[in-house]
Design a protein around this motif. Structure first.
Motif, PDB file in Angstrom:
ATOM      1  N   ASP A  86       0.879  -1.161   0.000  1.00 56.38           N
ATOM      2  CA  ASP A  86       0.000   0.000   0.000  1.00 56.38           C
ATOM      3  C   ASP A  86       0.915   1.210   0.000  1.00 56.38           C
ATOM      4  N   THR A 115       3.081   0.607   3.526  1.00 61.50           N
ATOM      5  CA  THR A 115       3.000  -0.657   4.254  1.00 61.50           C
ATOM      6  C   THR A 115       3.106  -1.824   3.282  1.00 61.50           C
ATOM      7  N   LYS A 129       0.096   4.216   2.266  1.00 58.92           N
ATOM      8  CA  LYS A 129       0.354   4.011   3.694  1.00 58.92           C
ATOM      9  C   LYS A 129       1.776   3.549   3.950  1.00 58.92           C
TER      10      LYS A 129
END
Length: 122
Positions: free
Chosen positions: A73, A78, A76
């Motif tokens: 992601d 992540t 984000k």
């Protein structure tokens, strides 16, 4: 500087699934690679999988191909390692790392997280 923090390890049984997350912060670039490695007691650090932020290109070690997936992601920052059909031999401390050039060799990575333990019981 770049910081990485892993989470999601734990104790599971053979055949179970588990998801690990790697949160990346600091100076990163879209072309950077985030990789997962693992290390069992008394063994060398072993490459598991990698993904590139831009384009989401992925790569897997033969030992986990078909059982593990990796996703990112970018918004984000992540990276998630989804592990399925876990085996006792998957037991290890799992680390995420990042670099701007892909490599399956841990020496190619400058920044590492602190690791998270995965234990698979039989």
């Amino acid at each position: 500087q770049v910081q990485l923090v892993e989470s999601g390890g734990g104790l599971v049984q053979r055949g179970d699934s588990l998801s690990l997350s790697c949160a990346v912060s600091g100076r990163t670039y879209n072309n950077d690679v985030v990789a997962w490695f693992r290390q069992a007691p008394g063994k060398d650090r072993e490459y598991v999988a990698a993904i590139r932020w831009s384009g989401g290109q992925t790569d897997f070690a033969d030992s986990v191909k078909g059982r593990f997936t990796i996703s990112e992601d970018n918004a984000k920052k992540t990276v998630t390692l989804q592990m399925h059909s876990l085996k006792p031999e998957d037991t290890a401390a799992y680390y995420c790392a990042t670099a701007n050039v892909f490599s399956r060799n841990p020496t190619g990575y400058n920044y590492w997280g602190q690791g998270t333990q995965v234990t698979v019981s039989s």
